[in-house]
Design a protein around this motif. Structure first.
Motif, PDB file in Angstrom:
ATOM      1  N   PRO A 110       2.881 -18.442   8.081  1.00 18.93           N
ATOM      2  CA  PRO A 110       1.887 -18.874   7.096  1.00 18.93           C
ATOM      3  C   PRO A 110       2.436 -18.740   5.678  1.00 18.93           C
ATOM      4  N   ALA A 111       1.915 -19.551   4.770  1.00 12.17           N
ATOM      5  CA  ALA A 111       2.375 -19.509   3.381  1.00 12.17           C
ATOM      6  C   ALA A 111       2.211 -18.118   2.787  1.00 12.17           C
ATOM      7  N   GLU A 112       1.168 -17.398   3.217  1.00 14.15           N
ATOM      8  CA  GLU A 112       0.913 -16.058   2.684  1.00 14.15           C
ATOM      9  C   GLU A 112       2.050 -15.094   3.018  1.00 14.15           C
ATOM     10  N   PHE A 113       2.710 -15.331   4.155  1.00 17.90           N
ATOM     11  CA  PHE A 113       3.814 -14.466   4.560  1.00 17.90           C
ATOM     12  C   PHE A 113       4.991 -14.612   3.591  1.00 17.90           C
ATOM     13  N   TYR A 114       5.297 -15.851   3.214  1.00 19.65           N
ATOM     14  CA  TYR A 114       6.388 -16.078   2.264  1.00 19.65           C
ATOM     15  C   TYR A 114       6.037 -15.498   0.896  1.00 19.65           C
ATOM     16  N   ASP A 115       4.769 -15.604   0.522  1.00 18.23           N
ATOM     17  CA  ASP A 115       4.335 -15.006  -0.752  1.00 18.23           C
ATOM     18  C   ASP A 115       4.514 -13.492  -0.717  1.00 18.23           C
ATOM     19  N   GLU A 116       4.243 -12.894   0.446  1.00 15.20           N
ATOM     20  CA  GLU A 116       4.392 -11.445   0.593  1.00 15.20           C
ATOM     21  C   GLU A 116       5.861 -11.031   0.435  1.00 15.20           C
ATOM     22  N   ILE A 117       6.768 -11.814   1.040  1.00 14.95           N
ATOM     23  CA  ILE A 117       8.197 -11.513   0.909  1.00 14.95           C
ATOM     24  C   ILE A 117       8.636 -11.601  -0.554  1.00 14.95           C
ATOM     25  N   ARG A 118       8.180 -12.627  -1.242  1.00 12.09           N
ATOM     26  CA  ARG A 118       8.557 -12.782  -2.660  1.00 12.09           C
ATOM     27  C   ARG A 118       8.014 -11.627  -3.492  1.00 12.09           C
ATOM     28  N   GLN A 174       4.883  -3.757  14.714  1.00 17.59           N
ATOM     29  CA  GLN A 174       3.512  -4.064  14.280  1.00 17.59           C
ATOM     30  C   GLN A 174       3.453  -5.305  13.385  1.00 17.59           C
ATOM     31  N   GLY A 175       4.615  -5.974  13.211  1.00 21.09           N
ATOM     32  CA  GLY A 175       4.645  -7.171  12.388  1.00 21.09           C
ATOM     33  C   GLY A 175       4.685  -6.896  10.901  1.00 21.09           C
ATOM     34  N   ARG A 176       5.037  -5.649  10.508  1.00 15.42           N
ATOM     35  CA  ARG A 176       5.109  -5.294   9.090  1.00 15.42           C
ATOM     36  C   ARG A 176       6.525  -5.489   8.573  1.00 15.42           C
ATOM     37  N   LEU A 177       6.630  -5.905   7.327  1.00 15.08           N
ATOM     38  CA  LEU A 177       7.939  -6.102   6.708  1.00 15.08           C
ATOM     39  C   LEU A 177       8.621  -4.771   6.443  1.00 15.08           C
ATOM     40  N   ARG A 178       9.911  -4.712   6.764  1.00 11.13           N
ATOM     41  CA  ARG A 178      10.738  -3.549   6.446  1.00 11.13           C
ATOM     42  C   ARG A 178      12.011  -4.036   5.772  1.00 11.13           C
ATOM     43  N   MET A 179      12.285  -3.524   4.578  1.00 14.66           N
ATOM     44  CA  MET A 179      13.528  -3.877   3.893  1.00 14.66           C
ATOM     45  C   MET A 179      14.631  -2.958   4.414  1.00 14.66           C
ATOM     46  N   VAL A 180      15.734  -3.534   4.885  1.00 17.65           N
ATOM     47  CA  VAL A 180      16.797  -2.718   5.460  1.00 17.65           C
ATOM     48  C   VAL A 180      18.002  -2.576   4.536  1.00 17.65           C
ATOM     49  N   GLU A 181      18.245  -3.553   3.659  1.00 13.12           N
ATOM     50  CA  GLU A 181      19.325  -3.412   2.688  1.00 13.12           C
ATOM     51  C   GLU A 181      19.232  -4.512   1.638  1.00 13.12           C
ATOM     52  N   ILE A 182      19.976  -4.300   0.558  1.00 12.84           N
ATOM     53  CA  ILE A 182      20.113  -5.333  -0.463  1.00 12.84           C
ATOM     54  C   ILE A 182      21.596  -5.667  -0.586  1.00 12.84           C
ATOM     55  N   ASN A 183      21.911  -6.943  -0.492  1.00 18.54           N
ATOM     56  CA  ASN A 183      23.272  -7.427  -0.726  1.00 18.54           C
ATOM     57  C   ASN A 183      23.363  -7.787  -2.204  1.00 18.54           C
ATOM     58  N   ALA A 184      23.814  -6.833  -2.999  1.00 17.58           N
ATOM     59  CA  ALA A 184      23.758  -6.968  -4.453  1.00 17.58           C
ATOM     60  C   ALA A 184      25.091  -7.352  -5.075  1.00 17.58           C
ATOM     61  N   ASP A 185      26.188  -7.177  -4.339  1.00 11.78           N
ATOM     62  CA  ASP A 185      27.509  -7.406  -4.916  1.00 11.78           C
ATOM     63  C   ASP A 185      27.993  -8.833  -4.679  1.00 11.78           C
ATOM     64  N   ARG A 213      20.476 -10.438  -2.523  1.00  8.29           N
ATOM     65  CA  ARG A 213      19.633 -10.846  -1.395  1.00  8.29           C
ATOM     66  C   ARG A 213      19.108  -9.616  -0.668  1.00  8.29           C
ATOM     67  N   PHE A 214      17.795  -9.506  -0.593  1.00  8.85           N
ATOM     68  CA  PHE A 214      17.185  -8.470   0.237  1.00  8.85           C
ATOM     69  C   PHE A 214      17.174  -8.941   1.687  1.00  8.85           C
ATOM     70  N   ASP A 215      17.440  -8.024   2.600  1.00 14.26           N
ATOM     71  CA  ASP A 215      17.328  -8.302   4.031  1.00 14.26           C
ATOM     72  C   ASP A 215      16.091  -7.576   4.574  1.00 14.26           C
ATOM     73  N   PHE A 216      15.186  -8.334   5.165  1.00 13.90           N
ATOM     74  CA  PHE A 216      13.965  -7.792   5.746  1.00 13.90           C
ATOM     75  C   PHE A 216      13.983  -7.976   7.261  1.00 13.90           C
ATOM     76  N   VAL A 217      13.312  -7.074   7.957  1.00 17.51           N
ATOM     77  CA  VAL A 217      13.015  -7.258   9.378  1.00 17.51           C
ATOM     78  C   VAL A 217      11.525  -7.000   9.573  1.00 17.51           C
ATOM     79  N   LEU A 218      11.009  -7.450  10.702  1.00 20.82           N
ATOM     80  CA  LEU A 218       9.627  -7.147  11.067  1.00 20.82           C
ATOM     81  C   LEU A 218       9.637  -6.032  12.113  1.00 20.82           C
ATOM     82  N   ASP A 219       8.805  -5.007  11.910  1.00 23.68           N
ATOM     83  CA  ASP A 219       8.720  -3.960  12.917  1.00 23.68           C
ATOM     84  C   ASP A 219       7.800  -4.401  14.059  1.00 23.68           C
TER      85      ASP A 219
END
Length: 285
Positions: free
Chosen positions: A34-42, A102-113, A94-100
């Motif tokens: 859903p569009a709301e999911f992408y808004d949540e990631i942003r 329960q379907g909740r977003l979890r940030m696992v790392e940031i590719n910053a370099d 770039r942030f890397d997210f996964v879903l646990d």
């Protein structure tokens, strides 16, 4: 089997096919939310970046011993404190997210370099969405990238003028560099270079392979005798710092000494490596 992959322009995404692999690189399946999911990631990315930005300031202001205890390579520490034109520890990441479960977003790392996955996000995803008749979740993102790269060019040009590294009558080369024989790095580097050229037609934008890079006392020497004012480098900082010449001289440290002298700007700046440090994640937490 015909798929959206056949509609991808290999001039833009040159690593659709990899030698020695049976399957082509992009996935054939599609998954939409859903569009709301992408808004949540942003929203999560914006908020997390503010936290990472604040934590980086703590890291930079701490004694060197703190950085050593956080497993930062000792020879990198002298290069993590210089200011940069955007005032940000990473310019493109770039942030890397996964879903646990329960379907909740979890940030696992940031590719910053040296983040990749840019062509896929800004170009290929749109091709796939159009093929499957889905809404493009990254609608308008390419325009945002152009505006961002225009700001990078303008800010770095102002910085060069301030430090008198470039006189008004001289070239102001913005060089994009990687090892040209690694297709993913080459495609990503040229994609960003072409996007900056589109956003700033007046810019002196050039490509340079790391194999052909030469430094002298004034900075990064280019084939026409001028020097790079700005360098986008798709080469990890933890590898760059340990590079040596054929005679054993510390090439990486010599390169970063020139950066610290203000001979050129780096995109991303060296301090981007702080955000990728796994010990830094515990500081953020």
């Amino acid at each position: 089997m015909q798929s959206y992959i056949d509609e991808l322009d290999t001039g833009i995404l040159p690593f659709v096919d990899y030698e020695g692999y049976d399957d082509r690189y992009p996935t054939l399946s599609v998954q939409s939310f859903p569009a709301e999911f992408y808004d949540e990631i942003r929203h999560a990315s914006r908020m997390l970046f503010q936290i990472f930005y604040k934590a980086t300031k703590v890291f930079q202001q701490a004694p060197d011993e703190f950085a050593l205890n956080m497993d930062m390579p000792e020879n990198l520490i002298p290069y993590l404190h210089r200011g940069n034109p955007l005032g940000l520890p990473t310019w493109l990441s770039r942030f890397d997210f996964v879903l646990d479960t329960q379907g909740r977003l979890r940030m696992v790392e940031i590719n910053a370099d040296t983040p990749c996955f840019l062509i896929e996000s800004y170009y290929a995803n749109e091709v796939g969405a159009r093929y499957f008749d889905k809404a493009n979740p990254n609608e308008g993102a390419r325009d945002e990238l152009e505006r961002f790269l225009k700001r990078v060019y303008e800010r770095t040009s102002q910085e060069n003028s301030k430090y008198n590294t470039v006189k008004s009558s001289e070239a102001n080369p913005f060089v994009f560099a990687c090892f040209h024989d690694y297709l993913e790095d080459l495609g990503t580097t040229q994609f960003l270079m072409n996007t900056m050229q589109s956003a700033c037609p007046e810019a002196d934008v050039r490509f340079l392979s790391f194999y052909d890079m030469v430094i002298d006392d004034e900075g990064i020497l280019l084939p026409d005798g001028s020097h790079a004012s700005n360098l986008y480098r798709l080469h990890p900082m933890e590898l760059l710092i340990d590079e040596t010449t054929a005679t054993g001289e510390p090439l990486g440290e010599m390169f970063l000494d020139l950066y610290n002298e203000g001979r050129f700007n780096l995109f991303n700046p060296p301090e981007a490596i702080i955000l990728q440090n796994k010990s830094f994640m515990s500081l953020v937490y």
